[in-house]
Design a protein around this motif. Structure first.
Motif, PDB file in Angstrom:
ATOM      1  N   HIS A 150      38.603 -34.479 -15.848  1.00 54.23           N
ATOM      2  CA  HIS A 150      38.374 -34.244 -14.125  1.00 54.23           C
ATOM      3  C   HIS A 150      39.427 -34.316 -13.520  1.00 54.23           C
ATOM      4  CE1 HIS A 150      34.886 -35.520 -11.300  1.00 54.23           C
ATOM      5  NE2 HIS A 150      35.741 -34.355 -10.814  1.00 54.23           N
ATOM      6  N   GLN A 151      39.778 -33.186 -13.119  1.00 50.93           N
ATOM      7  CA  GLN A 151      41.231 -33.276 -12.123  1.00 50.93           C
ATOM      8  C   GLN A 151      41.061 -32.997 -10.566  1.00 50.93           C
ATOM      9  OE1 GLN A 151      43.430 -30.096 -13.740  1.00 50.93           O
ATOM     10  NE2 GLN A 151      43.834 -31.065 -15.759  1.00 50.93           N
ATOM     11  N   GLN A 152      41.871 -33.319 -10.009  1.00 52.66           N
ATOM     12  CA  GLN A 152      41.709 -33.343  -8.531  1.00 52.66           C
ATOM     13  C   GLN A 152      42.929 -32.882  -7.836  1.00 52.66           C
ATOM     14  OE1 GLN A 152      40.091 -37.071  -7.388  1.00 52.66           O
ATOM     15  NE2 GLN A 152      41.935 -38.055  -7.537  1.00 52.66           N
ATOM     16  N   ALA A 190      49.874 -29.472   5.955  1.00 55.65           N
ATOM     17  CA  ALA A 190      49.280 -30.001   4.938  1.00 55.65           C
ATOM     18  C   ALA A 190      50.235 -30.464   3.938  1.00 55.65           C
ATOM     19  CB  ALA A 190      48.248 -28.797   4.335  1.00 55.65           C
ATOM     20  N   SER A 191      50.156 -31.463   3.222  1.00 55.64           N
ATOM     21  CA  SER A 191      50.731 -32.079   2.213  1.00 55.64           C
ATOM     22  C   SER A 191      49.948 -32.439   0.887  1.00 55.64           C
ATOM     23  CB  SER A 191      51.480 -33.462   2.580  1.00 55.64           C
ATOM     24  OG  SER A 191      52.354 -33.078   3.820  1.00 55.64           O
ATOM     25  N   PRO A 192      49.875 -31.464  -0.026  1.00 54.25           N
ATOM     26  CA  PRO A 192      49.271 -31.561  -1.166  1.00 54.25           C
ATOM     27  C   PRO A 192      49.980 -32.223  -2.236  1.00 54.25           C
ATOM     28  CG  PRO A 192      49.935 -29.429  -0.959  1.00 54.25           C
ATOM     29  CD  PRO A 192      50.154 -29.832   0.281  1.00 54.25           C
ATOM     30  N   SER A 193      49.361 -32.895  -3.281  1.00 50.54           N
ATOM     31  CA  SER A 193      49.764 -33.544  -4.299  1.00 50.54           C
ATOM     32  C   SER A 193      48.841 -33.240  -5.475  1.00 50.54           C
ATOM     33  CB  SER A 193      49.992 -35.049  -3.937  1.00 50.54           C
ATOM     34  OG  SER A 193      48.915 -35.628  -3.707  1.00 50.54           O
ATOM     35  N   GLY A 194      49.532 -33.633  -6.637  1.00 53.31           N
ATOM     36  CA  GLY A 194      48.678 -33.400  -7.704  1.00 53.31           C
ATOM     37  C   GLY A 194      48.458 -31.950  -8.141  1.00 53.31           C
ATOM     38  N   GLY A 195      47.295 -31.599  -8.777  1.00 51.41           N
ATOM     39  CA  GLY A 195      46.940 -30.388  -9.166  1.00 51.41           C
ATOM     40  C   GLY A 195      47.524 -29.761 -10.317  1.00 51.41           C
ATOM     41  N   SER A 196      46.938 -28.646 -10.990  1.00 55.69           N
ATOM     42  CA  SER A 196      47.503 -28.280 -12.264  1.00 55.69           C
ATOM     43  C   SER A 196      49.085 -27.867 -12.167  1.00 55.69           C
ATOM     44  CB  SER A 196      46.486 -27.150 -12.788  1.00 55.69           C
ATOM     45  OG  SER A 196      45.123 -27.444 -12.732  1.00 55.69           O
ATOM     46  N   PRO A 197      49.791 -28.282 -13.237  1.00 54.26           N
ATOM     47  CA  PRO A 197      51.179 -27.804 -13.095  1.00 54.26           C
ATOM     48  C   PRO A 197      51.437 -26.479 -13.797  1.00 54.26           C
ATOM     49  CG  PRO A 197      50.705 -29.453 -14.966  1.00 54.26           C
ATOM     50  CD  PRO A 197      49.294 -29.149 -14.508  1.00 54.26           C
ATOM     51  N   ASN A 198      52.539 -25.980 -13.420  1.00 56.50           N
ATOM     52  CA  ASN A 198      52.919 -24.747 -14.205  1.00 56.50           C
ATOM     53  C   ASN A 198      53.350 -24.835 -15.485  1.00 56.50           C
ATOM     54  OD1 ASN A 198      52.458 -23.431 -11.688  1.00 56.50           O
ATOM     55  ND2 ASN A 198      54.311 -24.031 -10.834  1.00 56.50           N
ATOM     56  N   PRO A 199      53.455 -23.709 -16.233  1.00 56.26           N
ATOM     57  CA  PRO A 199      53.919 -23.786 -17.650  1.00 56.26           C
ATOM     58  C   PRO A 199      55.467 -24.516 -17.823  1.00 56.26           C
ATOM     59  CG  PRO A 199      53.257 -21.630 -17.249  1.00 56.26           C
ATOM     60  CD  PRO A 199      53.103 -22.117 -15.971  1.00 56.26           C
ATOM     61  N   ASP A 246      49.155 -23.195  -8.134  1.00 56.62           N
ATOM     62  CA  ASP A 246      49.502 -22.260  -8.795  1.00 56.62           C
ATOM     63  C   ASP A 246      49.351 -22.227 -10.330  1.00 56.62           C
ATOM     64  OD1 ASP A 246      50.116 -21.021  -6.451  1.00 56.62           O
ATOM     65  OD2 ASP A 246      52.209 -21.471  -6.592  1.00 56.62           O
ATOM     66  N   GLY A 247      49.141 -23.709 -10.879  1.00 53.18           N
ATOM     67  CA  GLY A 247      48.822 -23.806 -12.160  1.00 53.18           C
ATOM     68  C   GLY A 247      47.449 -23.287 -12.785  1.00 53.18           C
ATOM     69  N   SER A 248      47.354 -23.496 -13.946  1.00 50.14           N
ATOM     70  CA  SER A 248      46.090 -23.164 -14.536  1.00 50.14           C
ATOM     71  C   SER A 248      45.493 -24.564 -15.241  1.00 50.14           C
ATOM     72  CB  SER A 248      46.360 -22.230 -15.760  1.00 50.14           C
ATOM     73  OG  SER A 248      44.932 -21.774 -16.346  1.00 50.14           O
ATOM     74  N   PRO A 249      44.088 -24.879 -14.876  1.00 50.70           N
ATOM     75  CA  PRO A 249      43.120 -23.994 -14.139  1.00 50.70           C
ATOM     76  C   PRO A 249      43.433 -24.155 -12.734  1.00 50.70           C
ATOM     77  CG  PRO A 249      42.154 -26.144 -14.744  1.00 50.70           C
ATOM     78  CD  PRO A 249      43.395 -26.197 -15.439  1.00 50.70           C
ATOM     79  N   GLN A 250      43.262 -22.943 -11.773  1.00 46.48           N
ATOM     80  CA  GLN A 250      43.570 -23.110 -10.467  1.00 46.48           C
ATOM     81  C   GLN A 250      42.828 -23.869  -9.431  1.00 46.48           C
ATOM     82  OE1 GLN A 250      43.144 -19.710  -7.926  1.00 46.48           O
ATOM     83  NE2 GLN A 250      45.119 -19.639  -7.227  1.00 46.48           N
ATOM     84  N   GLN A 251      43.316 -24.829  -8.903  1.00 45.58           N
ATOM     85  CA  GLN A 251      42.428 -25.793  -7.969  1.00 45.58           C
ATOM     86  C   GLN A 251      42.717 -25.273  -6.413  1.00 45.58           C
ATOM     87  OE1 GLN A 251      42.521 -29.754  -9.617  1.00 45.58           O
ATOM     88  NE2 GLN A 251      43.923 -29.000 -10.995  1.00 45.58           N
ATOM     89  N   SER A 252      41.867 -25.590  -5.687  1.00 45.24           N
ATOM     90  CA  SER A 252      42.239 -25.428  -4.036  1.00 45.24           C
ATOM     91  C   SER A 252      41.525 -26.395  -3.181  1.00 45.24           C
ATOM     92  CB  SER A 252      41.779 -24.145  -3.596  1.00 45.24           C
ATOM     93  OG  SER A 252      40.408 -23.858  -3.930  1.00 45.24           O
TER      94      SER A 252
END
Length: 686
Positions: A150-152, A190-199, A246-252
């Motif tokens: 469960h990612q955010q 906006a200052s996002p953090s976390g999310g799916s990493p790139n390869p 930009d990583g997979s899975p993409q989150q927004s």
């Protein structure tokens, strides 16, 4: 499967979701206990944080069906938001098609009750896609049992306003306000953090506008999320910013923003652009302010040109004061060319000056100039010389840069038979009627507002009658005293009609109408002598009258006598002999165009003559003669003698007869035709 609950806090730096879950034995089919943000253990049916029934200041919100079964409950301290239940709010009950698997919403007396059903069975995963929780800034990745996580994507925001939360139930970002005409400071909203990493292990984000637009002149960098530029219009712009990993899975995640641009902005337009030289137009400046007071200052209009190539020069056109709507209008008349016009607002006690100055490229096309031609006269029935009625210049250009003109008649018509080419302006044709015809010509150019038209030009064309000529001919000249002859008058003109009057001297001898060929014939028997015949044509609507030159008609009486002799008259076969042909005009008048012919008997061969023959057979008085002579005119008592050398062949005692004839070209002028022919016979001896 995983599920969770969240809590929405108003007035903070944003919406925060904290999720916890307890993994049960895989063999267990249910997970009934969930934790909220405060660590309270809640049963399957969720109760309001204040306990008991929902107070009138709060409302429970139902999340989307695919958002991980998370519920959002406003804090009791938040002002009462608008009722925003995901279902009907009319006192009725709404049930989904599968109440054992989905949320069921009950609403009664302006309150909402949220029910959370049992989680899905293991092995029946939800859709494997990223879903944005309604009203929240979090993205949940809900996938099957083999990939439980469960990612955010937390999203830090700029300052928010408690009134926004009270009004909309959401945080509303408010970046720093800008000023029209001044560079906007580079701002990352906006200052996002976390999310799916790139390869490669790094984390990057993409920024975009989900809804709305930035103020005119500002742009959003999709890589850095920085808003920059120079705003060109005042006012408040509302938009929704979306940040995607930009990583997979993409989150927004998304958030709404309002950006205010202050200041005074001036825009410039013209009542007509392009316009025509010499015609008045209005320069219109629109002054827009963000303040509560309308502009009351002065708008200055100027233009910049470089007429001599020495460098741009600015010249004042005029000033105007805006009206209550902020419109300042200045009527002007400009010369042909392209003018760079500026309009600047000088400010007033309540509004700052407008910056930068508004600009306008005003195109003024040259006025239409026409030089008219003199139209020559025409002649009925004769081709009119191709004539161009005018030579225009200037005017409005076509889209391809060329200039074309249209020619037309403003009033009147052209003479019958003539036409005007509307593209070339050439009058051509063959006029069919005489007289003077008046009309008015126009030259136009361009279309729409740029159409130009010359003033009507009065013109006329005179079509004259065709000058005719008349000639007389005779069927026989000379003619005999009792011979009927035809006198013919031929009129040359434009399809002449009318009548021809014949005169013998001053005496009218007949009036005959013209036929379709323009001829009139008079059958007449004249007395012996010479007659001076004239013919007078009266003319018609297209042709002038004319009189033929006098024609001399001769009526003569002559007597042509022919005598033929042979010497010797008896010869042996193969011997030579001489024929003598004598032609005499016994008068009393001249015998005209007398011809003589010789028809030798078979066995007679002509060797030569002392007078040139015609060389071809000639018909005289209806008989064709192989040897003939033209003797011309024979005056009374004139005699012509011709000597012919020949040889004779044949059997003994054979008689060979040769015939000779002489007569005028018109036999009827010979009063005695019996003496026109003479014969002679020779004998072949042993």
């Amino acid at each position: 499967m995983a599920s969770g609950r969240g809590h929405l806090a108003c007035g903070g730096t944003g919406a925060e979701w904290v999720h916890r879950r307890r993994l049960r034995n895989p063999d267990r089919r249910r997970n009934r206990l969930l934790d909220d943000v405060h660590g309270h253990r809640l049963p399957r049916r969720v109760r309001p944080p204040t306990g008991g029934r929902n107070p009138p200041d709060t409302v429970q919100r139902r999340p989307g069906r695919d958002a991980g079964r998370a519920g959002a409950v406003p804090e009791p301290g938040c002002r009462r938001p608008e009722v925003d239940c995901y279902g009907p709010c009319d006192g009725e009950e709404r049930r989904d098609r599968r109440p054992d698997r989905h949320h069921q919403l009950r609403h009664k007396r302006r309150r909402c009750r949220l029910h959370v059903p049992r989680p899905h069975r293991r092995g029946q995963p939800r859709h494997g896609r990223n879903l944005l929780h309604p009203r929240q800034d979090a993205v949940h990745d809900v996938r099957g049992p083999l990939q439980r996580r469960h990612q955010q994507l937390p999203l830090g925001h700029g300052p928010s306003d408690g009134q926004d939360c009270a009004r909309t139930g959401r945080h509303l970002g408010r970046p720093a306000a800008g000023t029209a005409g001044q560079s906007y400071p580079d701002t990352k909203v906006a200052s996002p953090s976390g999310g799916s990493p790139n390869p490669d292990g790094t984390t990057s984000y993409t920024y975009s506008l989900a809804t709305g637009t930035l103020p005119p002149g500002l742009t959003l960098d999709k890589t850095t999320g920085i808003i920059s530029g120079t705003p060109t219009a005042t006012g408040e712009s509302t938009f929704t910013l979306t940040v995607s990993s930009d990583g997979s899975p993409q989150q927004s995640a998304s958030k709404d923003y309002e950006l205010l641009i202050n200041g005074t902005v001036t825009t410039l337009s013209a009542s007509q652009n392009p316009a025509i030289a010499g015609r008045e137009i209005s320069l219109v400046a629109q002054v827009t302010t963000t303040g509560a007071h309308p502009p009351t200052g002065t708008v200055t209009f100027a233009y910049t040109e470089d007429p001599d190539g020495a460098g741009p020069q600015t010249a004042l056109i005029g000033t105007a004061t805006p009206d209550a709507a902020g419109l300042a209008k200045l009527p002007v008349t400009l010369a042909a060319g392209t003018h760079l016009i500026t309009a600047s607002y000088g400010g007033d006690p309540e509004n700052p000056p407008g910056a930068p100055a508004a600009t306008l490229s005003q195109i003024i096309v040259p006025a239409l100039d026409v030089t008219w031609a003199d139209l020559p006269a025409g002649t009925a029935g004769q081709s009119y010389p191709d004539t161009k009625v005018a030579s225009p210049s200037g005017g409005s250009p076509n889209p391809d840069g060329t200039t074309s003109y249209t020619y037309s008649l403003a009033t009147g018509t052209l003479p019958p038979g003539l036409t005007l080419d509307k593209t070339t302006g050439i009058i051509s044709g063959t006029p069919t009627a005489t007289g003077t015809t008046s009309f008015a010509l126009l030259v136009s150019n361009g279309t729409g507002e740029l159409q130009q038209q010359s003033a009507p030009h009065q013109a006329s064309i005179t079509v004259d009658k065709t000058t005719t000529s008349t000639k007389i001919s005779s069927s026989a000249n000379p003619a005999g005293p009792s011979q009927k002859i035809t006198l013919t008058a031929t009129v040359t003109g434009t399809n002449p009609t009318g009548r021809v009057t014949f005169k013998d001297g001053t005496t009218t001898i007949g009036t005959i109408p013209l036929n379709n060929s323009g001829q009139a014939g008079l059958l007449k028997t004249l007395t012996r002598g010479e007659h001076k015949i004239t013919a007078v044509y009266s003319g018609d609507s297209r042709n002038t009258g004319s009189t033929a030159d006098a024609f001399t008609q001769r009526v003569v009486s002559s007597d042509v006598k022919t005598t033929l002799t042979a010497n010797p008259t008896s010869i042996t076969s193969g011997g030579s002999l001489t024929y003598t042909l004598t032609v005499t005009n016994n008068g009393p008048d001249t015998a005209h165009a007398v011809q003589a012919g010789l028809n030798p008997a078979p066995g007679i061969t002509i060797k030569n003559t002392d007078r040139q023959t015609t060389g071809t057979p000639t018909t005289i008085n209806g008989t064709t003669y192989p040897t003939a002579w033209n003797l011309s005119d024979l005056t009374p008592r004139q005699t012509i003698t011709i000597t012919i050398k020949a040889t004779a062949t044949g059997k003994a005692k054979t008689k060979l007869t040769t015939t000779a004839t002489a007569a005028p070209a018109n036999p009827q002028t010979d009063t005695t035709t019996t003496n026109n022919t003479s014969k002679t016979t020779i004998t072949i001896k042993k």
